[in-house]
Design a protein around this motif. Structure first.
Motif, PDB file in Angstrom:
ATOM      1  N   THR A 164      33.733 -22.504  28.023  1.00  6.33           N
ATOM      2  CA  THR A 164      35.128 -22.729  27.663  1.00  6.33           C
ATOM      3  C   THR A 164      35.713 -21.400  27.213  1.00  6.33           C
ATOM      4  O   THR A 164      35.147 -20.761  26.318  1.00  6.33           O
ATOM      5  CB  THR A 164      35.203 -23.724  26.485  1.00  6.33           C
ATOM      6  OG1 THR A 164      34.484 -24.891  26.874  1.00  6.33           O
ATOM      7  CG2 THR A 164      36.642 -24.088  26.152  1.00  6.33           C
ATOM      8  N   VAL A 190      45.924 -20.289  37.705  1.00 11.60           N
ATOM      9  CA  VAL A 190      45.399 -19.057  38.303  1.00 11.60           C
ATOM     10  C   VAL A 190      45.339 -19.208  39.826  1.00 11.60           C
ATOM     11  O   VAL A 190      45.714 -18.311  40.578  1.00 11.60           O
ATOM     12  CB  VAL A 190      43.999 -18.731  37.730  1.00 11.60           C
ATOM     13  CG1 VAL A 190      43.443 -17.468  38.372  1.00 11.60           C
ATOM     14  CG2 VAL A 190      44.070 -18.572  36.213  1.00 11.60           C
ATOM     15  N   ASP A 244      37.354 -28.240  37.245  1.00 13.27           N
ATOM     16  CA  ASP A 244      37.548 -26.784  37.184  1.00 13.27           C
ATOM     17  C   ASP A 244      38.837 -26.384  37.902  1.00 13.27           C
ATOM     18  O   ASP A 244      39.615 -25.572  37.409  1.00 13.27           O
ATOM     19  CB  ASP A 244      36.393 -26.043  37.868  1.00 13.27           C
ATOM     20  CG  ASP A 244      35.090 -26.156  37.097  1.00 13.27           C
ATOM     21  OD1 ASP A 244      35.143 -26.220  35.861  1.00 13.27           O
ATOM     22  OD2 ASP A 244      34.026 -26.178  37.748  1.00 13.27           O
ATOM     23  N   LEU A 253      41.931 -17.454  26.764  1.00 17.32           N
ATOM     24  CA  LEU A 253      42.602 -18.338  27.724  1.00 17.32           C
ATOM     25  C   LEU A 253      44.105 -18.061  27.760  1.00 17.32           C
ATOM     26  O   LEU A 253      44.706 -17.966  28.838  1.00 17.32           O
ATOM     27  CB  LEU A 253      42.357 -19.806  27.359  1.00 17.32           C
ATOM     28  CG  LEU A 253      42.864 -20.806  28.386  1.00 17.32           C
ATOM     29  CD1 LEU A 253      42.074 -20.695  29.691  1.00 17.32           C
ATOM     30  CD2 LEU A 253      42.782 -22.245  27.867  1.00 17.32           C
ATOM     31  N   VAL A 301      37.540 -16.949  35.353  1.00 18.39           N
ATOM     32  CA  VAL A 301      37.492 -18.311  35.899  1.00 18.39           C
ATOM     33  C   VAL A 301      36.112 -18.551  36.502  1.00 18.39           C
ATOM     34  O   VAL A 301      35.464 -19.581  36.254  1.00 18.39           O
ATOM     35  CB  VAL A 301      38.592 -18.510  36.974  1.00 18.39           C
ATOM     36  CG1 VAL A 301      38.404 -19.830  37.699  1.00 18.39           C
ATOM     37  CG2 VAL A 301      39.983 -18.419  36.346  1.00 18.39           C
ATOM     38  N   VAL A 303      48.768 -13.816  34.242  1.00 21.00           N
ATOM     39  CA  VAL A 303      48.311 -14.234  35.572  1.00 21.00           C
ATOM     40  C   VAL A 303      49.098 -13.556  36.701  1.00 21.00           C
ATOM     41  O   VAL A 303      48.552 -13.257  37.768  1.00 21.00           O
ATOM     42  CB  VAL A 303      48.337 -15.789  35.654  1.00 21.00           C
ATOM     43  CG1 VAL A 303      49.723 -16.328  35.841  1.00 21.00           C
ATOM     44  CG2 VAL A 303      47.405 -16.295  36.711  1.00 21.00           C
ATOM     45  N   MET A 334      44.596 -14.962  29.704  1.00 18.17           N
ATOM     46  CA  MET A 334      44.361 -15.174  31.150  1.00 18.17           C
ATOM     47  C   MET A 334      45.612 -15.761  31.786  1.00 18.17           C
ATOM     48  O   MET A 334      46.044 -15.337  32.858  1.00 18.17           O
ATOM     49  CB  MET A 334      43.178 -16.142  31.367  1.00 18.17           C
ATOM     50  CG  MET A 334      41.812 -15.527  31.143  1.00 18.17           C
ATOM     51  SD  MET A 334      40.497 -16.768  31.070  1.00 18.17           S
ATOM     52  CE  MET A 334      40.218 -17.057  32.815  1.00 18.17           C
ATOM     53  N   PHE A 335      46.176 -16.761  31.113  1.00 20.48           N
ATOM     54  CA  PHE A 335      47.338 -17.447  31.690  1.00 20.48           C
ATOM     55  C   PHE A 335      48.610 -16.593  31.593  1.00 20.48           C
ATOM     56  O   PHE A 335      49.399 -16.542  32.525  1.00 20.48           O
ATOM     57  CB  PHE A 335      47.544 -18.808  31.019  1.00 20.48           C
ATOM     58  CG  PHE A 335      46.535 -19.846  31.470  1.00 20.48           C
ATOM     59  CD1 PHE A 335      45.741 -19.634  32.590  1.00 20.48           C
ATOM     60  CD2 PHE A 335      46.378 -21.050  30.778  1.00 20.48           C
ATOM     61  CE1 PHE A 335      44.816 -20.592  33.013  1.00 20.48           C
ATOM     62  CE2 PHE A 335      45.465 -22.013  31.202  1.00 20.48           C
ATOM     63  CZ  PHE A 335      44.672 -21.779  32.311  1.00 20.48           C
ATOM     64  N   ARG A 344      41.696 -27.389  35.721  1.00 18.82           N
ATOM     65  CA  ARG A 344      41.920 -26.636  34.473  1.00 18.82           C
ATOM     66  C   ARG A 344      42.398 -25.214  34.750  1.00 18.82           C
ATOM     67  O   ARG A 344      43.063 -24.603  33.935  1.00 18.82           O
ATOM     68  CB  ARG A 344      40.708 -26.679  33.535  1.00 18.82           C
ATOM     69  CG  ARG A 344      39.485 -25.871  33.946  1.00 18.82           C
ATOM     70  CD  ARG A 344      38.377 -25.980  32.879  1.00 18.82           C
ATOM     71  NE  ARG A 344      37.104 -25.545  33.430  1.00 18.82           N
ATOM     72  CZ  ARG A 344      36.206 -24.837  32.775  1.00 18.82           C
ATOM     73  NH1 ARG A 344      36.399 -24.495  31.518  1.00 18.82           N
ATOM     74  NH2 ARG A 344      35.068 -24.482  33.341  1.00 18.82           N
ATOM     75  N   PHE A 345      42.060 -24.687  35.932  1.00 22.57           N
ATOM     76  CA  PHE A 345      42.495 -23.322  36.245  1.00 22.57           C
ATOM     77  C   PHE A 345      43.548 -23.282  37.354  1.00 22.57           C
ATOM     78  O   PHE A 345      43.715 -22.263  38.032  1.00 22.57           O
ATOM     79  CB  PHE A 345      41.292 -22.446  36.602  1.00 22.57           C
ATOM     80  CG  PHE A 345      40.360 -22.229  35.442  1.00 22.57           C
ATOM     81  CD1 PHE A 345      40.789 -21.555  34.297  1.00 22.57           C
ATOM     82  CD2 PHE A 345      39.059 -22.708  35.470  1.00 22.57           C
ATOM     83  CE1 PHE A 345      39.945 -21.359  33.211  1.00 22.57           C
ATOM     84  CE2 PHE A 345      38.202 -22.521  34.390  1.00 22.57           C
ATOM     85  CZ  PHE A 345      38.642 -21.847  33.256  1.00 22.57           C
TER      86      PHE A 345
END
Ligand code: ATP
Ligand code: MG
Length: 437
Positions: free
Chosen positions: A172, A218, A211, A178, A163, A185, A181-182, A214-215
């Motif tokens: 990106t 997390v 930002d 991605l 992130v 988490v 990452m998700f 979008r994250f």
């Protein structure tokens, strides 16, 4: 890529003894981006005891020698030199169970988190970039080295690092990175709170509202108190955004000061439990400032934040609804009580808060308030008890004793702040005498 002299010196010393040596990681990435690296890490084929021997005439930092790292103290600062190594067996998503020294730079690069961090450069051997980091950097793509699932399962902090890099370099994440990452988490729950806190402190000053949005997934994992704010509608004509979106905008709108950014991120957490709906269908959040302050305190304690930062953040959150007005006397009182730094941060927080509601509202006289505070400061005219021209001894000489002294001093300070009395000894003593006669 040009290495500073003290770094080049270390590379050359190892190469002269026949050991390959490269600058590696963040410094290569940042140089390719045209940024000045804040430090240079080296990796080498030399085993740690050889590095130790070659630089024996320097002061060395040997705390990491077991893991292959020797720190060489040079005129230009400490250069960390790490033997090519891999690592593995991360049973707890935290610590590598073992490190193993390897022969090649490629072997070393393969243990790193993202392709843009997995590049090395040697003045005599050129770039080592086995995972296409240069290409990804050019395209602003964040891509895990090898299997994204494996990388984040090994060390879940990499999710938060990802992130941070995506935010810092406007990258990106590539889709499988991605997704991983998700989907992993929850593994962040296994990570030491201090590591999470440090990452968040690096991240917060860099973020935009987009930002944070979008994250969000997390963020809410590491600060679960944020979760109920996501999508929480305010039912108020002055607030277009849900609480989380509003929070994201406020956070990005504050100056990049750590206490301010943390305060902005946490300032409205209490809104969810303070929410009431009146008979006109309008939402209210009475007392949410104090609730949020309590939550901020709990969160920062849990994350093991330094006390000074925690206290500053809690103050800002608790007072974010303080009714600021361009009133000289009131401002003087507040500055005297809390100090100018806190007042300025409070103004900045309120300004960011005010401007982040998603609706155009009437102007608020922030500039006027700031101007008055600057004037007061220039006049050096916000005395505290310590600056008062009389002290406890003066009052004792007049026959005051015990708690009376404090009360009398506070009364005098109050009258000075209200500009009823000058801060001069004779005037203050006369005023107090008159009162007791
Ligand atoms: P910064 O500018 O924030 O210092 P950096 O890339 O130098 O960024 P560091 O944390 O200093 O980051 O780490 C140096 C290098 O070590 C990284 O570039 C990366 O290659 C590797 N690295 C650091 N932490 C990890 C990790 N948790 N997992 C995998 N590789 C890592
Ligand atoms: Mg670094």
């Amino acid at each position: 890529m040009i290495l500073p002299e003290h770094v080049r010196y270390c590379v050359d010393a190892l190469e002269q003894k026949g050991y390959a040596c490269y600058a590696v990681g963040g410094c290569v990435r940042d140089s390719l981006l045209g940024l000045t690296p804040h430090d240079y890490d080296l990796c080498t084929a030399a085993p740690p005891e050889e590095t130790h021997r070659i630089f024996a005439h320097h002061t060395l930092v040997l705390a990491g020698e077991k893991h292959g790292t020797v720190g060489v103290v040079t005129d230009g600062g400490v250069v960390e030199i790490t033997t090519f190594r891999t690592e593995g067996d991360y049973t707890d998503s935290r610590h590598p169970g073992w490190v193993e020294f390897v022969k090649t730079v490629e072997g070393d690069l393969s243990r790193r988190d993202f392709t843009v961090n997995a590049m090395a450069y040697s003045p005599s051997r050129g770039f080592a970039d086995p995972f296409g980091g240069q290409q990804d950097l050019k395209n602003r793509i964040l891509r895990a080295v090898g299997s994204a699932d494996a990388r984040f399962t090994e060390d879940a902090l990499r999710i938060l690092r990802g992130v941070r890099f995506a935010v810092r370099y406007q990258m990106t994440p590539e889709s499988s990175t991605l997704d991983a990452m998700f989907s992993h988490v929850h593994l962040l729950d296994n990570i030491a709170r201090e590591r999470i806190f440090d990452e968040l402190c690096k991240l917060l000053p860099l973020v935009t509202a987009e930002d944070l949005l979008r994250f969000a997934l997390v963020l809410v994992q590491v600060i679960p108190e944020l979760a109920p704010t996501v999508g929480f509608l305010q039912h108020n004509p002055h607030h277009l955004y849900d609480v989380f979106t509003h929070t994201a905008h406020v956070t990005a709108a504050t100056p990049a000061d750590l206490a301010l950014r943390w305060a902005a991120l946490l300032h409205d957490l209490g809104k969810v439990s303070a929410f009431t709906l009146d008979e006109n269908g309008r939402g209210h959040f009475y007392g949410h400032d104090k609730l949020s302050a309590q939550m901020a305190d709990d969160i920062l304690l849990r994350l093991k934040a330094p006390n000074a930062l925690r206290e500053e953040v809690v103050f800002l959150v608790a007072h974010h609804m303080l009714p600021l007005v361009p009133d000289r006397k009131l401002l003087r009182r507040w500055i005297s009580k809390w100090g100018i730094q806190k007042i300025h941060k409070l103004i900045a927080l309120q300004q960011a808060d005010f401007g982040s509601k998603g609706v155009v509202s009437e102007g608020f006289p922030f500039e006027e308030i700031l101007e008055i505070s600057r004037e007061l400061l220039a006049e050096n005219n916000c005395p505290t008890l310590r600056d008062l021209a009389v002290n406890g001894h003066d009052l004792m000489a007049l026959g005051f004793s015990g708690a009376e002294i404090g009360t009398a001093l506070n009364q005098l300070l109050s009258r000075v702040l209200d500009e009823e009395l000058p801060n001069e000894k004779a005037a203050l003593l006369a005023a107090i005498r008159r009162k007791t006669e």
